[in-house]
Design a protein around this motif. Structure first.
Motif, PDB file in Angstrom:
ATOM      1  N   ILE A  28       0.844  -1.206   0.000  1.00  0.00           N
ATOM      2  CA  ILE A  28       0.000   0.000   0.000  1.00  0.00           C
ATOM      3  C   ILE A  28       0.878   1.254   0.000  1.00  0.00           C
ATOM      4  O   ILE A  28       0.649   2.192  -0.763  1.00  0.00           O
ATOM      5  CB  ILE A  28      -0.968  -0.009   1.205  1.00  0.00           C
ATOM      6  N   LYS A  29       1.909   1.268   0.851  1.00  0.00           N
ATOM      7  CA  LYS A  29       2.790   2.446   0.914  1.00  0.00           C
ATOM      8  C   LYS A  29       3.563   2.631  -0.391  1.00  0.00           C
ATOM      9  O   LYS A  29       3.721   3.757  -0.868  1.00  0.00           O
ATOM     10  CB  LYS A  29       3.739   2.333   2.111  1.00  0.00           C
ATOM     11  N   GLU A  30       4.016   1.549  -0.981  1.00  0.00           N
ATOM     12  CA  GLU A  30       4.731   1.655  -2.263  1.00  0.00           C
ATOM     13  C   GLU A  30       3.800   2.142  -3.371  1.00  0.00           C
ATOM     14  O   GLU A  30       4.200   2.939  -4.222  1.00  0.00           O
ATOM     15  CB  GLU A  30       5.372   0.314  -2.640  1.00  0.00           C
ATOM     16  N   ALA A  31       2.560   1.681  -3.363  1.00  0.00           N
ATOM     17  CA  ALA A  31       1.581   2.152  -4.351  1.00  0.00           C
ATOM     18  C   ALA A  31       1.346   3.650  -4.178  1.00  0.00           C
ATOM     19  O   ALA A  31       1.281   4.403  -5.154  1.00  0.00           O
ATOM     20  CB  ALA A  31       0.271   1.374  -4.201  1.00  0.00           C
ATOM     21  N   PHE A  32       1.221   4.084  -2.940  1.00  0.00           N
ATOM     22  CA  PHE A  32       1.046   5.504  -2.643  1.00  0.00           C
ATOM     23  C   PHE A  32       2.229   6.313  -3.175  1.00  0.00           C
ATOM     24  O   PHE A  32       2.049   7.348  -3.816  1.00  0.00           O
ATOM     25  CB  PHE A  32       0.882   5.695  -1.129  1.00  0.00           C
ATOM     26  N   LEU A  33       3.446   5.835  -2.928  1.00  0.00           N
ATOM     27  CA  LEU A  33       4.638   6.544  -3.399  1.00  0.00           C
ATOM     28  C   LEU A  33       4.729   6.554  -4.927  1.00  0.00           C
ATOM     29  O   LEU A  33       5.167   7.544  -5.517  1.00  0.00           O
ATOM     30  CB  LEU A  33       5.904   5.930  -2.792  1.00  0.00           C
ATOM     31  N   THR A  34       4.291   5.489  -5.554  1.00  0.00           N
ATOM     32  CA  THR A  34       4.257   5.461  -7.020  1.00  0.00           C
ATOM     33  C   THR A  34       3.314   6.534  -7.536  1.00  0.00           C
ATOM     34  O   THR A  34       3.648   7.289  -8.457  1.00  0.00           O
ATOM     35  CB  THR A  34       3.814   4.069  -7.524  1.00  0.00           C
ATOM     36  N   LEU A  35       2.156   6.637  -6.928  1.00  0.00           N
ATOM     37  CA  LEU A  35       1.162   7.634  -7.357  1.00  0.00           C
ATOM     38  C   LEU A  35       1.628   9.055  -7.077  1.00  0.00           C
ATOM     39  O   LEU A  35       1.380   9.957  -7.887  1.00  0.00           O
ATOM     40  CB  LEU A  35      -0.189   7.362  -6.690  1.00  0.00           C
ATOM     41  N   ILE A  36       2.306   9.273  -5.961  1.00  0.00           N
ATOM     42  CA  ILE A  36       2.761  10.629  -5.620  1.00  0.00           C
ATOM     43  C   ILE A  36       3.820  11.088  -6.618  1.00  0.00           C
ATOM     44  O   ILE A  36       4.028  12.286  -6.802  1.00  0.00           O
ATOM     45  CB  ILE A  36       3.258  10.723  -4.152  1.00  0.00           C
ATOM     46  N   ASN A  37       4.478  10.166  -7.285  1.00  0.00           N
ATOM     47  CA  ASN A  37       5.428  10.510  -8.342  1.00  0.00           C
ATOM     48  C   ASN A  37       4.719  10.879  -9.641  1.00  0.00           C
ATOM     49  O   ASN A  37       5.341  11.416 -10.551  1.00  0.00           O
ATOM     50  CB  ASN A  37       6.408   9.359  -8.592  1.00  0.00           C
ATOM     51  N   GLN A  38       3.433  10.592  -9.728  1.00  0.00           N
ATOM     52  CA  GLN A  38       2.663  10.855 -10.937  1.00  0.00           C
ATOM     53  C   GLN A  38       1.716  12.038 -10.818  1.00  0.00           C
ATOM     54  O   GLN A  38       1.386  12.674 -11.808  1.00  0.00           O
ATOM     55  CB  GLN A  38       1.842   9.611 -11.325  1.00  0.00           C
ATOM     56  N   LYS A  39       1.264  12.317  -9.606  1.00  0.00           N
ATOM     57  CA  LYS A  39       0.291  13.391  -9.391  1.00  0.00           C
ATOM     58  C   LYS A  39       0.385  13.910  -7.968  1.00  0.00           C
ATOM     59  O   LYS A  39       0.999  13.285  -7.115  1.00  0.00           O
ATOM     60  CB  LYS A  39      -1.125  12.896  -9.684  1.00  0.00           C
ATOM     61  N   ASN A  95      17.551  12.149   0.435  1.00  0.00           N
ATOM     62  CA  ASN A  95      18.621  11.292  -0.072  1.00  0.00           C
ATOM     63  C   ASN A  95      18.048  10.033  -0.707  1.00  0.00           C
ATOM     64  O   ASN A  95      18.670   9.436  -1.566  1.00  0.00           O
ATOM     65  CB  ASN A  95      19.600  10.914   1.044  1.00  0.00           C
ATOM     66  N   SER A  96      16.882   9.626  -0.259  1.00  0.00           N
ATOM     67  CA  SER A  96      16.193   8.491  -0.859  1.00  0.00           C
ATOM     68  C   SER A  96      15.282   9.015  -1.967  1.00  0.00           C
ATOM     69  O   SER A  96      14.328   9.746  -1.702  1.00  0.00           O
ATOM     70  CB  SER A  96      15.370   7.749   0.197  1.00  0.00           C
ATOM     71  N   GLN A  97      15.590   8.653  -3.189  1.00  0.00           N
ATOM     72  CA  GLN A  97      14.853   9.144  -4.360  1.00  0.00           C
ATOM     73  C   GLN A  97      13.345   8.929  -4.231  1.00  0.00           C
ATOM     74  O   GLN A  97      12.555   9.747  -4.685  1.00  0.00           O
ATOM     75  CB  GLN A  97      15.376   8.436  -5.625  1.00  0.00           C
ATOM     76  N   LYS A  98      12.931   7.856  -3.571  1.00  0.00           N
ATOM     77  CA  LYS A  98      11.500   7.551  -3.529  1.00  0.00           C
ATOM     78  C   LYS A  98      10.689   8.576  -2.729  1.00  0.00           C
ATOM     79  O   LYS A  98       9.487   8.648  -2.875  1.00  0.00           O
ATOM     80  CB  LYS A  98      11.250   6.141  -3.028  1.00  0.00           C
ATOM     81  N   TYR A  99      11.354   9.398  -1.909  1.00  0.00           N
ATOM     82  CA  TYR A  99      10.631  10.391  -1.116  1.00  0.00           C
ATOM     83  C   TYR A  99      10.667  11.799  -1.712  1.00  0.00           C
ATOM     84  O   TYR A  99       9.979  12.682  -1.225  1.00  0.00           O
ATOM     85  CB  TYR A  99      11.174  10.439   0.316  1.00  0.00           C
ATOM     86  N   ARG A 100      11.454  12.037  -2.741  1.00  0.00           N
ATOM     87  CA  ARG A 100      11.612  13.394  -3.266  1.00  0.00           C
ATOM     88  C   ARG A 100      10.313  13.995  -3.787  1.00  0.00           C
ATOM     89  O   ARG A 100      10.024  15.160  -3.520  1.00  0.00           O
ATOM     90  CB  ARG A 100      12.676  13.440  -4.355  1.00  0.00           C
ATOM     91  N   ALA A 101       9.541  13.243  -4.546  1.00  0.00           N
ATOM     92  CA  ALA A 101       8.282  13.786  -5.079  1.00  0.00           C
ATOM     93  C   ALA A 101       7.342  14.164  -3.941  1.00  0.00           C
ATOM     94  O   ALA A 101       6.632  15.165  -4.017  1.00  0.00           O
ATOM     95  CB  ALA A 101       7.615  12.780  -6.015  1.00  0.00           C
TER      96      ALA A 101
END
Length: 196
Positions: free
Chosen positions: A17-28, A104-110
């Motif tokens: 669920i958290k990874e899906a959320f992070l994927t979406l936050i990179n898109q919108k 520093n962790s790319q997944k949190y930048r967006a």
């Protein structure tokens, strides 16, 4: 997040669920994300989502907690003092502001760049850092708690603004600005220490 026993399958679902959320936050932006979209991305049902989280804010908080835990694990509680060079900052990145350590962790930048979340994230970082930082400021300045809290708030907001302006990328200009701002802050701390 709802309180329940965490077994391996539950932990896996929470992470999906958290990874899906992070994927979406990179898109919108956060304001455009729905529970239904997270469920589709995670390939789970809404009822599974609601077994683990009450709402999207609950997911956001869990993701931010993960990010701050990573940041805390890389942090050193030693405050910046003395001469601060660019080389010193590069070798001692644990001394950088929490928002930069998270980035520093790319997944949190967006997530950090989302305009809808800036104040919320600053609030979460402040809540996380307050107990450690306020006493350090008081020790270094001799100020009372209320005044130390004002400096703390100013520093957190300013640090986030500078980092966001650079898109949380540590390039030469960013190092120059952080060095300059740390020298400015340290000079201010020294002023208050001598005055008090």
């Amino acid at each position: 997040m709802k309180s329940r026993k965490i077994d391996r399958r539950t932990l896996y679902t929470i992470n999906v669920i958290k990874e899906a959320f992070l994927t979406l936050i990179n898109q919108k932006s956060y304001s455009k994300i729905t529970v239904a979209q997270v469920c589709r991305e995670a390939e789970i049902t809404r009822s599974t989502f609601y077994l683990h989280f009450d709402n999207l804010t609950d997911v956001l908080n869990s993701v931010l907690d993960d990010a701050m835990m990573i940041s805390q694990n890389s942090a050193d509680s030693t405050p910046l003092t003395g001469e601060i060079t660019t080389d010193y900052l590069k070798q001692n990145e644990s001394l950088l502001p929490t928002c930069q350590r998270i980035a520093n962790s790319q997944k949190y930048r967006a997530l950090l760049m989302d305009p809808d979340l800036s104040e919320y994230i600053i609030g979460r970082i402040a809540k996380h850092e307050r107990a450690k930082s306020i006493p350090q400021i008081q020790k270094r300045t001799g100020l009372n708690q209320k005044d130390a809290e004002t400096l703390f708030s100013y520093t957190i907001h300013g640090s986030f603004a500078i980092n966001k302006r650079h898109h949380f990328v540590k390039d030469d200009e960013w190092y120059h600005e952080v060095k300059m701002l740390n020298q400015f802050i340290n000079a201010g701390y020294e002023y208050f220490k001598k005055k008090n």
